[in-house]
Design a protein around this motif. Sequence first.
Motif, PDB file in Angstrom:
ATOM      1  N   LYS A 206       0.839  -1.200   0.000  1.00 56.44           N
ATOM      2  CA  LYS A 206       0.000   0.000   0.000  1.00 56.44           C
ATOM      3  C   LYS A 206       0.874   1.250   0.000  1.00 56.44           C
ATOM      4  N   GLU A 207       1.880   1.263   0.878  1.00 57.01           N
ATOM      5  CA  GLU A 207       2.762   2.427   0.947  1.00 57.01           C
ATOM      6  C   GLU A 207       3.602   2.552  -0.319  1.00 57.01           C
ATOM      7  N   TYR A 208       4.072   1.428  -0.844  1.00 56.75           N
ATOM      8  CA  TYR A 208       4.889   1.453  -2.060  1.00 56.75           C
ATOM      9  C   TYR A 208       4.088   2.023  -3.227  1.00 56.75           C
ATOM     10  N   ARG A 209       2.835   1.580  -3.374  1.00 60.26           N
ATOM     11  CA  ARG A 209       1.989   2.080  -4.467  1.00 60.26           C
ATOM     12  C   ARG A 209       1.763   3.581  -4.344  1.00 60.26           C
ATOM     13  N   ILE A 210       1.522   4.050  -3.136  1.00 61.33           N
ATOM     14  CA  ILE A 210       1.248   5.477  -2.953  1.00 61.33           C
ATOM     15  C   ILE A 210       2.506   6.307  -3.174  1.00 61.33           C
ATOM     16  N   ARG A 211       3.677   5.796  -2.759  1.00 62.45           N
ATOM     17  CA  ARG A 211       4.922   6.532  -3.023  1.00 62.45           C
ATOM     18  C   ARG A 211       5.174   6.658  -4.521  1.00 62.45           C
ATOM     19  N   GLU A 212       4.862   5.610  -5.264  1.00 64.35           N
ATOM     20  CA  GLU A 212       5.010   5.686  -6.717  1.00 64.35           C
ATOM     21  C   GLU A 212       3.991   6.661  -7.303  1.00 64.35           C
ATOM     22  N   ALA A 213       2.775   6.652  -6.777  1.00 71.28           N
ATOM     23  CA  ALA A 213       1.770   7.612  -7.230  1.00 71.28           C
ATOM     24  C   ALA A 213       2.212   9.043  -6.943  1.00 71.28           C
ATOM     25  N   MET A 214       2.842   9.264  -5.805  1.00 74.87           N
ATOM     26  CA  MET A 214       3.348  10.604  -5.467  1.00 74.87           C
ATOM     27  C   MET A 214       4.381  11.052  -6.493  1.00 74.87           C
ATOM     28  N   ARG A 215       5.247  10.132  -6.891  1.00 72.55           N
ATOM     29  CA  ARG A 215       6.249  10.468  -7.910  1.00 72.55           C
ATOM     30  C   ARG A 215       5.575  10.834  -9.237  1.00 72.55           C
TER      31      ARG A 215
ATOM     32  N   VAL B 246      -2.981  13.762   2.728  1.00 74.31           N
ATOM     33  CA  VAL B 246      -3.484  14.827   1.867  1.00 74.31           C
ATOM     34  C   VAL B 246      -4.125  14.180   0.642  1.00 74.31           C
ATOM     35  N   LEU B 247      -5.055  14.870   0.004  1.00 74.15           N
ATOM     36  CA  LEU B 247      -5.677  14.341  -1.210  1.00 74.15           C
ATOM     37  C   LEU B 247      -4.698  14.389  -2.377  1.00 74.15           C
ATOM     38  N   PRO B 248      -4.811  13.481  -3.356  1.00 70.03           N
ATOM     39  CA  PRO B 248      -3.896  13.499  -4.511  1.00 70.03           C
ATOM     40  C   PRO B 248      -3.876  14.823  -5.248  1.00 70.03           C
ATOM     41  N   SER B 249      -5.041  15.411  -5.471  1.00 75.98           N
ATOM     42  CA  SER B 249      -5.097  16.693  -6.186  1.00 75.98           C
ATOM     43  C   SER B 249      -4.391  17.794  -5.412  1.00 75.98           C
ATOM     44  N   GLU B 250      -4.565  17.788  -4.096  1.00 75.57           N
ATOM     45  CA  GLU B 250      -3.911  18.811  -3.274  1.00 75.57           C
ATOM     46  C   GLU B 250      -2.401  18.586  -3.233  1.00 75.57           C
ATOM     47  N   TYR B 251      -1.984  17.316  -3.186  1.00 75.63           N
ATOM     48  CA  TYR B 251      -0.546  17.015  -3.196  1.00 75.63           C
ATOM     49  C   TYR B 251       0.106  17.538  -4.468  1.00 75.63           C
ATOM     50  N   ARG B 252      -0.498  17.281  -5.606  1.00 72.91           N
ATOM     51  CA  ARG B 252       0.048  17.754  -6.873  1.00 72.91           C
ATOM     52  C   ARG B 252       0.130  19.285  -6.888  1.00 72.91           C
ATOM     53  N   LYS B 253      -0.916  19.935  -6.418  1.00 73.94           N
ATOM     54  CA  LYS B 253      -0.942  21.399  -6.387  1.00 73.94           C
ATOM     55  C   LYS B 253       0.173  21.946  -5.490  1.00 73.94           C
ATOM     56  N   GLN B 254       0.358  21.329  -4.308  1.00 69.88           N
ATOM     57  CA  GLN B 254       1.397  21.785  -3.373  1.00 69.88           C
ATOM     58  C   GLN B 254       2.789  21.633  -3.977  1.00 69.88           C
ATOM     59  N   ARG B 255       3.040  20.500  -4.607  1.00 63.32           N
ATOM     60  CA  ARG B 255       4.373  20.244  -5.165  1.00 63.32           C
ATOM     61  C   ARG B 255       4.677  21.176  -6.322  1.00 63.32           C
ATOM     62  N   ARG B 256       3.679  21.491  -7.127  1.00 63.28           N
ATOM     63  CA  ARG B 256       3.919  22.392  -8.251  1.00 63.28           C
ATOM     64  C   ARG B 256       4.138  23.813  -7.772  1.00 63.28           C
ATOM     65  N   GLN B 257       3.430  24.211  -6.746  1.00 63.46           N
ATOM     66  CA  GLN B 257       3.653  25.549  -6.197  1.00 63.46           C
ATOM     67  C   GLN B 257       5.044  25.652  -5.581  1.00 63.46           C
ATOM     68  N   ALA B 258       5.497  24.558  -4.925  1.00 64.54           N
ATOM     69  CA  ALA B 258       6.814  24.568  -4.281  1.00 64.54           C
ATOM     70  C   ALA B 258       7.947  24.608  -5.292  1.00 64.54           C
ATOM     71  N   SER B 259       7.706  24.099  -6.504  1.00 68.55           N
ATOM     72  CA  SER B 259       8.775  24.048  -7.516  1.00 68.55           C
ATOM     73  C   SER B 259       8.881  25.314  -8.346  1.00 68.55           C
ATOM     74  N   ARG B 260       7.972  26.258  -8.157  1.00 65.90           N
ATOM     75  CA  ARG B 260       8.022  27.514  -8.931  1.00 65.90           C
ATOM     76  C   ARG B 260       9.109  28.446  -8.420  1.00 65.90           C
TER      77      ARG B 260
END
Length: 334
Positions: A277-286, A320-334
Motif C-alpha cells: 500500500k505504501e509502495y503504491r502510494i509513493r510511486e503515485a506521489m512520484r 493529503v488528497l492526490p489533487s492537493e498534493y500535486r498542487k502543493q508540489r507544483r507551487q513549491a517548484s516555482r
Amino acid sequence: MRNEDICRIAQALKEIPDHSLELKEYPGPNRESGRLARTLSVSADGKGRVSVYQVYPGIQLSLLCFLSEQAAFRHPASPAVLEVGHCRAGRVGWNMKNGTSVYLGSGDLSCHSAVCCADSVMTYPMKYYEGISVSMDLETLADCLPGVLSDTVIDIRKLREAYCKPQKSIFISSCPETEGIFLPLYDLPEALRLPYFQLKIQELLLFLGRYVPDQKTVTKYHSEQTELIRQIHDQLTKDLSCRFTIEELSRQYLINTSSLKEVFKAVYGLPIASYMKEYRIREAMRLLRETDESISSIAARVGYETQGKFTKSFRDVAQVLPSEYRKQRRQASR
C-alpha cells in the motif's frame, strides 16, 4: 519508506558520483589513526559514504550513508572486537558467512563480536540506509578505559562475555535510552563531532556495562529464504497494476504462507499488504510530481480499480488528497 529520510540521504550524497563509494578516515585527538583493516564495495547501482573516526585508542566510530542495495564489508575476525550497530533510517540485513541473514530496523541496536560479521554482505532492502557502527577493541580497553570511565567499575571481561559470544548477535530494540545515545551524533557540525563522539562512547559503555542482555537474539533466516523474498518483492513491485495474493505467491515460489509473511516482514519491516500500500502510494506521489497524467490514470497504473479507493489510500499514507498534493508540489517548484 519515509520520504524525508530518502531526501536527507540523497542530499548528503549528492556530490558523490553513482556507482562509487567515498571512504574517509579521521585521526583521533592526538592525530593517532586506527588501522581501517576493511575493504568495502557497493552494488553497481548504488553509492555511499563511510566516515571513520578514531575516537579513542581501540575505538572507532563510523557514519554510514548509502543509496544502494548492498555493501560488502571485510575486516579481521577478531573475537576481542565488539561491533555495535545502530540503524537510523532504512533497514539493514547481514548475510553472514555461515549462510544466515539477520535484519534490523530504525532505532534497533545490534551487538556482536567481529567474528560474526567478518566477510559479510550488508543488504539494504529499502535501497537506502543511514546508521552508525562502533568498533571497540576490548583488549585495548582492558588496559585503559577512556575519559571519566577510568574511575568506574566497568568490567571489560564481563562485557566480552556478554556481547562477544561466538556466532551470536545480541538484539536491543529501539528505546529512549539508546536513541538518546545515538541520534544526537548524526547531524553534528564537523568541529563538534569528535568531542560528542567521545562523550557518547563513554555513555554507550556505561549503558552496555549495566544492561542485562536477555535470551532474545536476532532472528536468523536462511539466506536462501531472504533471497526468495527479494525475488517476490521484485515481482510485486515490477508492475503495480498487477496484484498477487499470498496464496498465489506461495504456490509459485514453493514457500508456505506463514514463512512468506514472516520473512517478508523481517526483511522489509512491514506486512506485505501494508508495505505494498505504501509502495503504491509513493510511486503515485512520484507520478503526480513528474507527470501530467490524470489522477484516474495514475490510480490504475499503481493498481487501484477505482479512483475512490485510490484517494482513500493516498490520504491514509500522505495525509493529503492526490489533487492537493500535486498542487502543493507544483507551487513549491516555482
